[in-house]
Design a protein around this motif. Structure first.
Motif, PDB file in Angstrom:
ATOM      1  N   LYS A 103     -48.429 -17.694  31.295  1.00  0.00           N
ATOM      2  CA  LYS A 103     -49.369 -16.580  31.391  1.00  0.00           C
ATOM      3  C   LYS A 103     -48.944 -15.563  29.784  1.00  0.00           C
ATOM      4  CE  LYS A 103     -51.170 -13.154  34.260  1.00  0.00           C
ATOM      5  NZ  LYS A 103     -51.334 -12.618  35.670  1.00  0.00           N
ATOM      6  N   ALA A 153     -45.052 -18.191  34.453  1.00  0.00           N
ATOM      7  CA  ALA A 153     -44.967 -16.679  34.042  1.00  0.00           C
ATOM      8  C   ALA A 153     -44.909 -16.777  32.602  1.00  0.00           C
ATOM      9  CB  ALA A 153     -43.771 -16.083  34.599  1.00  0.00           C
ATOM     10  N   GLU A 206     -46.306  -6.923  32.198  1.00  0.00           N
ATOM     11  CA  GLU A 206     -47.536  -7.417  32.986  1.00  0.00           C
ATOM     12  C   GLU A 206     -48.727  -6.892  32.376  1.00  0.00           C
ATOM     13  OE1 GLU A 206     -46.882  -6.263  37.064  1.00  0.00           O
ATOM     14  OE2 GLU A 206     -45.243  -7.805  37.266  1.00  0.00           O
ATOM     15  N   THR A 220     -37.022 -17.171  33.173  1.00  0.00           N
ATOM     16  CA  THR A 220     -38.381 -17.059  33.690  1.00  0.00           C
ATOM     17  C   THR A 220     -38.972 -18.225  34.194  1.00  0.00           C
ATOM     18  OG1 THR A 220     -38.525 -15.021  32.369  1.00  0.00           O
ATOM     19  CG2 THR A 220     -40.631 -15.736  33.163  1.00  0.00           C
ATOM     20  N   SER A 221     -39.931 -18.133  34.911  1.00  0.00           N
ATOM     21  CA  SER A 221     -40.519 -19.565  35.483  1.00  0.00           C
ATOM     22  C   SER A 221     -41.582 -19.880  34.389  1.00  0.00           C
ATOM     23  CB  SER A 221     -41.529 -19.158  36.940  1.00  0.00           C
ATOM     24  OG  SER A 221     -42.494 -18.313  36.558  1.00  0.00           O
ATOM     25  N   HIS A 224     -39.991 -11.323  28.908  1.00  0.00           N
ATOM     26  CA  HIS A 224     -40.498 -11.803  30.074  1.00  0.00           C
ATOM     27  C   HIS A 224     -41.633 -10.924  30.630  1.00  0.00           C
ATOM     28  CE1 HIS A 224     -37.433  -8.824  31.756  1.00  0.00           C
ATOM     29  NE2 HIS A 224     -36.662  -9.280  30.968  1.00  0.00           N
ATOM     30  N   PHE A 258     -44.313 -11.218  32.771  1.00  0.00           N
ATOM     31  CA  PHE A 258     -44.699 -11.577  33.863  1.00  0.00           C
ATOM     32  C   PHE A 258     -43.693 -12.172  34.869  1.00  0.00           C
ATOM     33  CE2 PHE A 258     -48.375 -11.697  30.897  1.00  0.00           C
ATOM     34  CZ  PHE A 258     -49.389 -11.084  31.521  1.00  0.00           C
ATOM     35  N   ARG A 259     -42.528 -11.916  34.579  1.00  0.00           N
ATOM     36  CA  ARG A 259     -41.231 -12.302  35.582  1.00  0.00           C
ATOM     37  C   ARG A 259     -41.442 -11.639  36.798  1.00  0.00           C
ATOM     38  NH1 ARG A 259     -35.383 -11.419  33.838  1.00  0.00           N
ATOM     39  NH2 ARG A 259     -35.767 -13.124  32.165  1.00  0.00           N
ATOM     40  N   ASN A 260     -41.475 -12.079  37.891  1.00  0.00           N
ATOM     41  CA  ASN A 260     -41.557 -11.589  39.212  1.00  0.00           C
ATOM     42  C   ASN A 260     -40.509 -10.868  39.687  1.00  0.00           C
ATOM     43  OD1 ASN A 260     -42.721 -10.862  41.534  1.00  0.00           O
ATOM     44  ND2 ASN A 260     -42.267 -12.767  42.619  1.00  0.00           N
ATOM     45  N   ASN A 261     -40.006  -9.686  38.831  1.00  0.00           N
ATOM     46  CA  ASN A 261     -38.926  -8.737  39.428  1.00  0.00           C
ATOM     47  C   ASN A 261     -39.189  -7.345  38.834  1.00  0.00           C
ATOM     48  OD1 ASN A 261     -38.723  -8.835  36.375  1.00  0.00           O
ATOM     49  ND2 ASN A 261     -36.591  -9.000  36.333  1.00  0.00           N
ATOM     50  N   SER A 262     -40.593  -7.036  38.727  1.00  0.00           N
ATOM     51  CA  SER A 262     -40.649  -5.621  38.675  1.00  0.00           C
ATOM     52  C   SER A 262     -40.200  -5.157  37.188  1.00  0.00           C
ATOM     53  CB  SER A 262     -40.522  -4.751  39.770  1.00  0.00           C
ATOM     54  OG  SER A 262     -41.078  -5.125  40.900  1.00  0.00           O
TER      55      SER A 262
END
Length: 205
Positions: A142, A139, A116, A135-136, A106, A108-112
């Motif tokens: 991307k 994301a 990325e 994951t969205s 994952h 590009f998951r928005n959880n650091s």
């Protein structure tokens, strides 16, 4: 073979609600041909998984989800973990030197916890999760763009922690795999395809 590449079992992943027997039963019911247990920084389930795999005549591949300094990496083909906390590049090199493979989880998951933009500078990855069930869609899309750009194996995985989401996404591995060694070889040499389990609909790459 349709395999879910990223799953958590409750013995060593405290955020999971499933035991391994339940996971195997549900995987069979949903039409999977194999599952991968990738607990957080832990290989403790490997021995039991091997025994249950033989009893159930169902492939269970044990890997690990390793939290590197830059983010999570799923690895297969190793039997232990580094003694110190490594950067992503150090861990990938450590795994590759032991004959294993690494997949960016994952990214590009928005959880650091994703690699990325580090994907562009890190060397030695085998694949990228382009369909991750936790994951969205944005994301995942991307991640697909980066996977295509870097010409890596595109991986689908549920990243499940409960039976409902088990197998939501998976990967078509076009060769028979019975052991982790087989799976590693397939990832190194065969072009895998991410799939949406319902109807085995293939994602257009």
């Amino acid at each position: 073979m349709i395999i879910d590449f990223h799953m958590h079992e409750r013995t060593f992943s405290s955020d999971s609600q499933m035991n391994l027997k339940e996971m195997v039963f549900e995987a069979k019911r949903k039409g999977l041909d194999g599952i991968c247990i990738t607990d957080h920084d832990e290989y403790g389930l490997a021995e039991y998984a091997m025994k249950l795999s033989k009893i159930e005549n169902f492939p269970i591949f044990v890997g690990v989800e390793y939290l590197s300094i830059e983010g999570d990496i799923v690895a297969f083909g190793i039997n232990d973990l580094p003694k110190r906390h490594l950067s992503a590049q150090e861990f990938i090199d450590w795994v590759n030197n032991r004959g294993g493979v690494c997949i960016a989880a994952h990214p590009f998951r928005n959880n650091s916890r994703g690699l990325e933009e580090n994907l562009l500078t890190i060397k030695g990855l085998t694949g990228i999760e382009v369909l991750n069930g936790s994951t969205s869609n944005a994301a995942n899309l991307k991640a697909m763009e980066y996977c295509m750009k870097l010409e890596l194996q595109p991986i689908g995985a549920s990243d499940c922690h409960n039976l409902i989401s088990l197998g939501r996404y998976a990967t078509n591995v076009p060769m028979e795999c019975k052991t982790v060694e087989d799976l590693v070889e397939a990832l190194k040499t065969v072009k895998c395809e991410p799939v949406i389990l319902s109807g085995y609909k293939k994602l257009e790459l």
